[in-house]
Design an enzyme around this catalytic site. Structure first.
Site, PDB file in Angstrom:
ATOM      1  N   ASP A 169       0.821  -1.200   0.000  1.00  0.00           N
ATOM      2  CA  ASP A 169       0.000   0.000   0.000  1.00  0.00           C
ATOM      3  C   ASP A 169       0.865   1.263   0.000  1.00  0.00           C
ATOM      4  O   ASP A 169       1.821   1.366   0.770  1.00  0.00           O
ATOM      5  CB  ASP A 169      -0.881  -0.022   1.253  1.00  0.00           C
ATOM      6  CG  ASP A 169      -1.955   1.035   1.247  1.00  0.00           C
ATOM      7  OD1 ASP A 169      -2.830   0.966   0.379  1.00  0.00           O
ATOM      8  OD2 ASP A 169      -1.929   1.929   2.119  1.00  0.00           O
TER       9      ASP A 169
ATOM     10  N   GLU B  12      14.165 -15.441   0.955  1.00  0.00           N
ATOM     11  CA  GLU B  12      14.430 -16.529   1.910  1.00  0.00           C
ATOM     12  C   GLU B  12      13.477 -17.697   1.683  1.00  0.00           C
ATOM     13  O   GLU B  12      13.654 -18.766   2.241  1.00  0.00           O
ATOM     14  CB  GLU B  12      14.221 -16.036   3.359  1.00  0.00           C
ATOM     15  CG  GLU B  12      15.297 -15.112   3.861  1.00  0.00           C
ATOM     16  CD  GLU B  12      14.871 -14.373   5.143  1.00  0.00           C
ATOM     17  OE1 GLU B  12      13.834 -14.732   5.755  1.00  0.00           O
ATOM     18  OE2 GLU B  12      15.578 -13.420   5.518  1.00  0.00           O
TER      19      GLU B  12
HETATM   20  C1  GLC Z   1      -4.171   3.063  -0.754  1.00  0.00           C
HETATM   21  C2  GLC Z   1      -5.371   2.170  -0.625  1.00  0.00           C
HETATM   22  C3  GLC Z   1      -6.525   2.991  -0.177  1.00  0.00           C
HETATM   23  C4  GLC Z   1      -6.202   3.610   1.159  1.00  0.00           C
HETATM   24  C5  GLC Z   1      -4.885   4.382   1.112  1.00  0.00           C
HETATM   25  C6  GLC Z   1      -4.375   4.673   2.478  1.00  0.00           C
HETATM   26  O1  GLC Z   1      -4.304   3.995  -1.757  1.00  0.00           O
HETATM   27  O2  GLC Z   1      -5.600   1.495  -1.819  1.00  0.00           O
HETATM   28  O3  GLC Z   1      -7.714   2.257  -0.106  1.00  0.00           O
HETATM   29  O4  GLC Z   1      -7.221   4.473   1.535  1.00  0.00           O
HETATM   30  O5  GLC Z   1      -3.890   3.649   0.468  1.00  0.00           O
HETATM   31  O6  GLC Z   1      -3.924   3.509   3.103  1.00  0.00           O
END
Ligand code: GLC
Ligand code: CA
Length: 567
Positions: free
Chosen positions: A226, A277
Site C-alpha cells: 500500500d 528466503e
Molecule cells: C491506498 C489504498 C486505499 C487507502 C490508502 C491509504 O491507496 O488502496 O484504499 O485508503 O492507500 O492507506
C-alpha cells in the site's frame, strides 16, 4: 449481458500450450497471473453480522476456482477500527476479530492452495492506525521520546505552536497534521486516524521485516504494498509550503518531501532479501502512483518486483491512448525485468462498467499522483448508460486478458457490477466522503457487498444484512442469475480466463496494423490474435477461428465496442 462463445471450438486450442499452468512452486507464477482482488468485508459473510469474513471467503473458494483465477489478493484483514476500510491497521500480525481468527486464516489459505490459488496479502507500511499500540504509546510519551520517533511528530509554528508545521493537505482532504494534547503535531498523509510512520527509524524497519516473515511463514505467496511511494520522507526544516511544492504531487521526479523519494528503494531492497528466503520467493506488487518513468524502480527484481500501472484505468475510450499505454508499459516492463500489470477496477476507483457508461470526464491529468483522487469522485447515476458501460467493460477486459503480464481483477467486475451511487449520508463509511463533503462522494460505491442470489437477505451475501446497503438492482447482477446463462458477463469472464490459461505462452507481443484507426489488433505466440473495435462501425475480422467475442459478432464481422480472440 451478452457475449458469444463458440462451443464447438474448445478443441481448437492447443492444450499443451497451457505452459502457464504453473505448479505452485514455479518462481515465475506471478508474471502472467490473473489476480482477483477481494475486499474481505464485502465478499461473503458467514455469520450474519453483515460483515464479510474469512470463513465467507473459504466457503466461496469453489466460485473462485470456477472463475479460473490464479491468485487472490486480500485487502487488509487485520484488526482495525475501519477509519479507512481496514487501511488503518491496529496490529499487523493478527486477524480482525470481526473477520475471524488466525486459525480461520490458516484454514482459508490451505483451502486456497488446495484449489491451486495463490494468496497475496495487502500490507500497509506507510501508516499504522491511531489505535496501534505504538501510536498509543507515542501519545502517552513525552516530546522527543523514542516512542514518538516511530512516527512524525513536530512542534507547530507561531509563538504558541498552534499553527501546523506546514500547510500541507492530506490526500483525503483537510490538513495533513493533527495536534495532540500536549501541543505537538503528528503527520498523516491520509486520515487523522492513520499516523505516518517514520521509516528512518530502525525499529520500524525491523518490525515490518518481522511482519513479512510472519505471513510468509503462514504461506502467503505475495504482498500488495500500500502507498509504496510514500514511506521515506525528507522533512528537513523549514518545510516547504504547498505553493512551493506545486500541485499535489506535481510532475515530481524524486524531489518531493514525501512522494516517491529515491531512498524508499533501500527499504524494498531489504524486503527483497526476506522474500528470497522463501521457496518460491515471495512476490510483491507496489501501489505507487508515480510518474510513469519512475515506476520501473519499484518493479525492479532487487526491490518489490512488480508495480501497478494505472494508466489504462485512467485512459479515455480511445484506441490511440490504449495503444500508446500498452506499448510504453511493455517496453518498461522488459527494461525492469518485471512483467506488466493491468487493471481497470479496484477498491479505490469507480467501477469500470460505470466509468465506460458515463460521458467522458474531460482532460485527464498526467502527473501520476492525483489520478487516484480524480477517479475517486463518483459518477452520477442519471447519465449512466448501463448497457454501453458493460459492453465496453467486457471489451477492454478481454483485451487486457490477452496482454502479456498480470491482470488484476476486482471482485464484482466479473458480474459487470456498477458503482452504487445512491448511498445515504448516514450509511457512508469512506473518510474521503466526510473530509470532502459535497465534492467527492468517496469510494463506498465500489465496496458494496456482492450479490450472490437474485433475492433473499442481502442477496446471499449473508443472512444478517449488509454493512453497506445494496440497491434493488443488485439482484439482477447476482452470481446465481448469471451462472444460469453462459452468455452472461460472468459466463464470459469464466470463458475468457479459461482460454487465457490455455493460450498464454511466452510474454511476446506484436501489434498488427489495421485499416481502421479505431481497431487495435495484436498477436501473441501460438497465433493468438486479439482484436478490439473501439469505433462505431462494424469491421472485418482477420482470417482465423473466432474463440470468443465480448459481444455477439454481426455476420462474422466485429461490431463496435467489442473484442474478439482468434487463432
Ligand atoms: C491506498 C489504498 C486505499 C487507502 C490508502 C491509504 O491507496 O488502496 O484504499 O485508503 O492507500 O492507506
Ligand atoms: Ca461476518
Amino acid at each position: 449481458m451478452t457475449s458469444t462463445v463458440n462451443p464447438d471450438l474448445e478443441s481448437a486450442v492447443d492444450a499443451p500450450a497451457a505452459a502457464l499452468a504453473a505448479t505452485m512452486e514455479d518462481p515465475n507464477w506471478w508474471r502472467q497471473a490473473s489476480v482477483y482482488q477481494i475486499y474481505p468485508r464485502s465478499f461473503a459473510d458467514s455469520n450474519g453480522d453483515g460483515i464479510g469474513d474469512l470463513k465467507g471467503i473459504t466457503s466461496r473458494i469453489p466460485y473462485l476456482k470456477s472463475l479460473g483465477v490464479d491468485a487472490v489478493w486480500l485487502s487488509p484483514f487485520y484488526p482495525s477500527a475501519l477509519a479507512d476500510g481496514g487501511y488503518d491497521v491496529d496490529d499487523y500480525r493478527d486477524v480482525d476479530p470481526k473477520l475471524g481468527t488466525l486459525a480461520d486464516f490458516d484454514e482459508m489459505i490451505a483451502a486456497l492452495h488446495e484449489a491451486r490459488i495463490k494468496l497475496i496479502a495487502d500490507i500497509v507500511p506507510n501508516h499504522t492506525s491511531n489505535l496501534h499500540e505504538w501510536f498509543q504509546e507515542a501519545l502517552a510519551s513525552p516530546k522527543g521520546s523514542a516512542a514518538r520517533d516511530r512516527y512524525i511528530f513536530r512542534d507547530g509554528l507561531g509563538p504558541d505552536g498552534s499553527r501546523p508545521p506546514s500547510d500541507w493537505d492530506s490526500v483525503f482532504g483537510g490538513p495533513a497534521w493533527e495536534r495532540t494534547e500536549d501541543g505537538q503535531w503528528y503527520m498523516h498523509i491520509f486520515a487523522r486516524e492513520q499516523p505516518d510512520l517514520n521509516w528512518d527509524n530502525r525499529e520500524v524497519r525491523d518490525d515490518f521485516l518481522k511482519t513479512l516473515r510472519f505471513w510468509s511463514d503462514r504461506g502467503v505467496d505475495g504482498f500488495r504494498v500500500d502507498v509504496a511511494h510514500a514511506l521515506t520522507k525528507d522533512l528537513t526544516e523549514p518545510l516547504p509550503s504547498k505553493a512551493e511544492l506545486g500541485p499535489q504531487g506535481g510532475n515530481n521526479l524524486g524531489e518531493h518531501p514525501f512522494w516517491d523519494r529515491d531512498e524508499v528503494h533501500e527499504v524494498f531492497a531489504e524486503w527483497r532479501t526476506v522474500f528470497n528466503e522463501y521457496t518460491p520467493p515471495r512476490t510483491a506488487v507496489a501501489e505507487a502512483w508515480v510518474h510513469a518513468d519512475r515506476r520501473a524502480r519499484y518493479a525492479s527484481p532487487d526491490g518489490l518486483g512488480q508495480a501497478f500501472n494505472f494508466d489504462l484505468l485512467k485512459a479515455d475510450w480511445n484506441p490511440r491512448q490504449f495503444r500508446e499505454i500498452i506499448t510504453k508499459n511493455l517496453v518498461e516492463a522488459t527494461s525492469s525485468g518485471a512483467s506488466s500489470t493491468w487493471v481497470f477496477s479496484n477498491h479505490d476507483v469507480v467501477r469500470h462498467a460505470t466509468r465506460y457508461g458515463l460521458p467522458p470526464v474531460g482532460a485527464d491529468s498526467d502527473d501520476g499522483q492525483d489520478g487516484g483522487a480524480w477517479l475517486m469522485s463518483g459518477g452520477t447515476e442519471p447519465e449512466l448508460d448501463r448497457a454501453l458501460g458493460e459492453r465496453r467493460a467486457r471489451a477492454v477486459s478481454q483485451l487486457m486478458l490477452a496482454l502479456p503480464g498480470s491482470a488484476y481483477l476486482y471482485q464484482g467486475e466479473e458480474l459487470g457490477l456498477h458503482e452504487v451511487a445512491d448511498i445515504a449520508e448516514e450509511d457512508r463509511q469512506d473518510p474521503t466522503f466526510f473530509r470532502n463533503r459535497g465534492v467527492d462522494v468517496g469510494r463506498d460505491g465500489c465496496r458494496v457487498p456482492l450479490p450472490w442470489t437474485r433475492d433473499g437477505e442481502s442477496f446471499g451475501f449473508g443472512f444478517g444484512g449488509a454493512h453497506l446497503p445494496q440497491p434493488a438492482w443488485f439482484g439482477d447482477y447476482a452470481v446465481e442469475v448469471q451462472e444460469a446463462d453462459p452468455s452472461s458477463h460472468l459466463g464470459f469472464y469464466r470463458r475468457a480466463l479459461e482460454l487465457r490459461r490455455e493460450l498464454q505462452g511466452e510474454e511476446d507481443f506484436e501489434w498488427v496494423d489495421e485499416p481502421s484507426a479505431d481497431v487495435l489488433h495484436f498477436t501473441r505466440p501460438g497465433g493468438w490474435h486479439s482484436v478490439t473495435n473501439f469505433g462505431p462501425a462494424t469491421v472485418d475480422l482477420p482470417a482465423g477461428t473466432v474463440l470468443l467475442s465480448s459481444s455477439p459478432l454481426e455476420d462474422g464481422r466485429l461490431p463496435g465496442d467489442t473484442t474478439a480472440w482468434l487463432v
